[in-house]
Structures are given as C-alpha cells and as structure tokens.
Write a protein that holds these residues in place. Structure first.
Motif, PDB file in Angstrom:
ATOM      1  N   CYS A  65      17.120 -25.159  58.121  1.00 27.46           N
ATOM      2  CA  CYS A  65      16.782 -26.303  57.271  1.00 27.46           C
ATOM      3  C   CYS A  65      17.382 -27.598  57.804  1.00 27.46           C
ATOM      4  CB  CYS A  65      17.228 -26.047  55.838  1.00 27.46           C
ATOM      5  SG  CYS A  65      16.214 -24.806  55.012  1.00 27.46           S
ATOM      6  N   LEU A  66      18.641 -27.559  58.215  1.00 26.30           N
ATOM      7  CA  LEU A  66      19.284 -28.775  58.704  1.00 26.30           C
ATOM      8  C   LEU A  66      18.786 -29.182  60.094  1.00 26.30           C
ATOM      9  CD1 LEU A  66      22.928 -28.343  57.377  1.00 26.30           C
ATOM     10  CD2 LEU A  66      21.078 -29.757  56.443  1.00 26.30           C
ATOM     11  N   SER A  67      18.049 -28.297  60.748  1.00 28.76           N
ATOM     12  CA  SER A  67      17.459 -28.666  62.035  1.00 28.76           C
ATOM     13  C   SER A  67      16.366 -29.723  61.842  1.00 28.76           C
ATOM     14  CB  SER A  67      16.894 -27.441  62.753  1.00 28.76           C
ATOM     15  OG  SER A  67      15.697 -26.972  62.147  1.00 28.76           O
ATOM     16  N   VAL A 107      14.616 -27.433  52.395  1.00 28.52           N
ATOM     17  CA  VAL A 107      14.002 -26.159  52.013  1.00 28.52           C
ATOM     18  C   VAL A 107      12.542 -26.408  51.623  1.00 28.52           C
ATOM     19  CG1 VAL A 107      13.950 -24.400  50.195  1.00 28.52           C
ATOM     20  CG2 VAL A 107      16.101 -24.916  51.359  1.00 28.52           C
ATOM     21  N   LEU A 108      12.313 -27.449  50.843  1.00 22.26           N
ATOM     22  CA  LEU A 108      10.949 -27.796  50.455  1.00 22.26           C
ATOM     23  C   LEU A 108      10.104 -28.127  51.681  1.00 22.26           C
ATOM     24  CD1 LEU A 108      11.816 -29.880  47.303  1.00 22.26           C
ATOM     25  CD2 LEU A 108      10.508 -27.744  47.316  1.00 22.26           C
ATOM     26  N   GLU A 113       5.911 -27.161  55.548  1.00 22.21           N
ATOM     27  CA  GLU A 113       5.506 -27.316  56.943  1.00 22.21           C
ATOM     28  C   GLU A 113       5.460 -26.001  57.726  1.00 22.21           C
ATOM     29  OE1 GLU A 113       4.493 -30.274  58.087  1.00 22.21           O
ATOM     30  OE2 GLU A 113       4.932 -31.143  56.126  1.00 22.21           O
ATOM     31  N   GLU A 114       6.453 -25.156  57.537  1.00 26.12           N
ATOM     32  CA  GLU A 114       6.566 -23.938  58.354  1.00 26.12           C
ATOM     33  C   GLU A 114       5.826 -22.749  57.750  1.00 26.12           C
ATOM     34  OE1 GLU A 114       8.960 -23.410  61.173  1.00 26.12           O
ATOM     35  OE2 GLU A 114       9.166 -25.574  61.303  1.00 26.12           O
ATOM     36  N   GLY A 116       3.867 -22.981  54.570  1.00 31.90           N
ATOM     37  CA  GLY A 116       2.596 -23.417  53.972  1.00 31.90           C
ATOM     38  C   GLY A 116       2.308 -22.833  52.603  1.00 31.90           C
ATOM     39  N   ILE A 117       3.345 -22.463  51.853  1.00 33.45           N
ATOM     40  CA  ILE A 117       3.055 -21.900  50.529  1.00 33.45           C
ATOM     41  C   ILE A 117       3.106 -22.935  49.414  1.00 33.45           C
ATOM     42  CG2 ILE A 117       3.810 -19.585  51.170  1.00 33.45           C
ATOM     43  CD1 ILE A 117       6.218 -20.021  49.282  1.00 33.45           C
ATOM     44  N   ILE A 118       3.555 -24.141  49.733  1.00 31.58           N
ATOM     45  CA  ILE A 118       3.484 -25.221  48.745  1.00 31.58           C
ATOM     46  C   ILE A 118       2.818 -26.419  49.393  1.00 31.58           C
ATOM     47  CG2 ILE A 118       5.449 -24.483  47.342  1.00 31.58           C
ATOM     48  CD1 ILE A 118       7.143 -26.609  48.727  1.00 31.58           C
ATOM     49  N   LYS A 119       2.199 -27.185  48.561  1.00 32.37           N
ATOM     50  CA  LYS A 119       1.483 -28.379  49.047  1.00 32.37           C
ATOM     51  C   LYS A 119       2.175 -29.624  48.568  1.00 32.37           C
ATOM     52  CE  LYS A 119      -2.008 -26.002  50.747  1.00 32.37           C
ATOM     53  NZ  LYS A 119      -1.470 -25.049  51.605  1.00 32.37           N
TER      54      LYS A 119
END
Length: 119
Positions: A65-67, A107-108, A113-114, A116-119
C-alpha cells in the motif's frame, strides 16, 4: 469531521461491505484488510499461516500500500516466494489517526487499481 474524512470513511465502509460479498465475511479492521492484501501479494491463496507469518503478511500489505506513495519498492522474492520490500523514503511522523488515514487511502487505491473490486 472534515468532508474528505467523511468521504474516506464512506468509501472504507463500502470496501468492507464489498469484501464481505466477495469473501463471505467482513474483515474486522484495517489489519484484517492488510492481511488480505498480503495474502494476495504472496500469491499462494489461503492457507493456515503461523502467527509470525500472519504478522509478515500484514507487513507485506502495508509495504504494498505504501508503495503507491513511493515509500517502499519491491526488491524481489526470496527462495520461499515471499516478496521483500525496500524502504525508499522516510515515512512522515504522523499520529496514529493520520497513519491509519494514509493506509486506508492506499488500501482503497489498491482495491480500485490493482484488484478492481470497487469503483
């Protein structure tokens, strides 16, 4: 509460509900979600992990996440297939609430982006 904080919390609740739909149960907290990210990044699927491995998976989730902000960079994987990350720049000295907010934002981003389960 500021509008952006309220928006973040709404998105966070929505993510946890979406994870409940996908996984059958809602992660209890941020650590639970970071654990899921760690399992995903390890790439071996769910298995019975030791307490130490669970801590390592949470750390893996944090690094991933911090990346997104350039704090960590993937170095590679070890012989057992575990990813290793290198700290690229010092983390800001935030209080615990600010740290949590930063992690939740990333996390969001991860699940948008990675995964794709939320828009």
């Amino acid at each position: 509460m500021l509008k952006k904080d309220l928006d973040l919390e709404r998105k966070w609740v929505k993510l946890r509900e979406r994870l409940k739909e996908v996984l059958g149960r809602k992660p209890a907290d941020l650590k639970g979600v970071l654990f899921l990210i760690g399992v995903q990044e390890l790439g071996r699927g769910y298995e019975n992990f030791s307490k130490e491995e669970k801590q390592d998976l949470i750390h893996l989730g944090i690094c991933k996440c911090l990346s997104f902000s350039g704090f960590y960079e993937l170095e590679g994987t070890d012989a057992d297939g575990w990813p290793h990350w290198t700290l690229k720049k010092e983390l800001p000295h935030f209080d615990i609430l600010e740290q949590e907010k930063l992690l939740k934002m990333h996390v969001l981003e991860y699940f948008t982006e990675e995964i794709g389960i939320i828009k």
